[in-house]
Design a protein around this motif. Sequence first.
Motif, PDB file in Angstrom:
ATOM      1  N   GLU A 109      49.041  61.972  32.246  1.00 36.30           N
ATOM      2  CA  GLU A 109      48.236  62.955  31.813  1.00 36.30           C
ATOM      3  C   GLU A 109      46.871  62.923  31.352  1.00 36.30           C
ATOM      4  N   PRO A 110      46.462  61.577  30.867  1.00 39.18           N
ATOM      5  CA  PRO A 110      45.199  61.292  30.649  1.00 39.18           C
ATOM      6  C   PRO A 110      44.434  61.393  31.907  1.00 39.18           C
ATOM      7  N   LEU A 111      44.999  60.935  32.918  1.00 39.16           N
ATOM      8  CA  LEU A 111      44.199  60.881  34.428  1.00 39.16           C
ATOM      9  C   LEU A 111      43.925  62.399  34.714  1.00 39.16           C
ATOM     10  N   LYS A 112      45.010  63.332  34.281  1.00 43.42           N
ATOM     11  CA  LYS A 112      44.820  64.674  34.770  1.00 43.42           C
ATOM     12  C   LYS A 112      43.750  65.332  33.785  1.00 43.42           C
ATOM     13  N   LYS A 113      43.734  64.952  32.466  1.00 37.35           N
ATOM     14  CA  LYS A 113      42.689  65.656  31.697  1.00 37.35           C
ATOM     15  C   LYS A 113      41.323  64.951  31.982  1.00 37.35           C
ATOM     16  N   PHE A 114      41.298  63.587  32.605  1.00 37.63           N
ATOM     17  CA  PHE A 114      40.004  63.204  33.225  1.00 37.63           C
ATOM     18  C   PHE A 114      39.473  64.214  34.370  1.00 37.63           C
TER      19      PHE A 114
END
Length: 253
Positions: A109-114
């Motif tokens: 999820e953090p990768l997706k947000k980034f």
Amino acid sequence: MSWIPFKIGQPKKQIVPKTVERDFEREYGKLQQLEDQTKKLQKDMKKSTDADVAMSKSAVKISSDLLSNPLCEQDPDFLTMVTALDTAMKRMDSFNQEKVNQIQKTVIEPLKKFSSVFPSLNMAVKRREQTLQDYKRLQSKVEKYEEKEKTGPILAKLHQAREELRPVKEDFEAKNKQLLEEMPKFYSSRIDYFEPSFESLIRAQVVYYTEMHKIFRDLTEQIDEPGLTDEQREKENEAKLSELRALSIVADD
């Protein structure tokens, strides 16, 4: 006669220093590479967790299928062994699901947000490029009038061209300055942003494999036959297989 589209003339004056353009291209190139790497990592992490889920679900299905095998009804020792395996596989599946959920929450999820930030960044670069083209077009227009004989009408047009150029030049310089200042900051921020995610990934793997060691150690203690090595078990299996091959129903014609 074919139609030739109007081509915007290039100004003779170097409106953006080559060093500035090189700096811009270098910084933006680093961000483009970062975008590609982030998307690839997100995709690979998703593949990895999907494979983990499929593996543990398959292991549970295998042990469940063995439990329903008629052999378990006929052989109590085999039933005990398969029951222990089934329990171990279900425990493994449970811990695996916890690991996958944690990786989804703290890494994927953090990768997706980034990754979601890059479209805005790319749009800012595109607006800067559009403004640069307007800047070049208007600078070329000013230069064209500056080269002409300074008659009244030409001076009027030169003044008007310079007035058109001024806000576009200021707009480009502001966009260029902002991007040159903020792109390196954005690139540097990746370390602080991703470090907690990768720490979480490592911890999730450590916890999972620690639990797997315990689960399979317990399983080994339950099903292991003392004094029987793997080589001895292999010889036993070969001997039994030889007996089966000796049966007339499987004999070669």
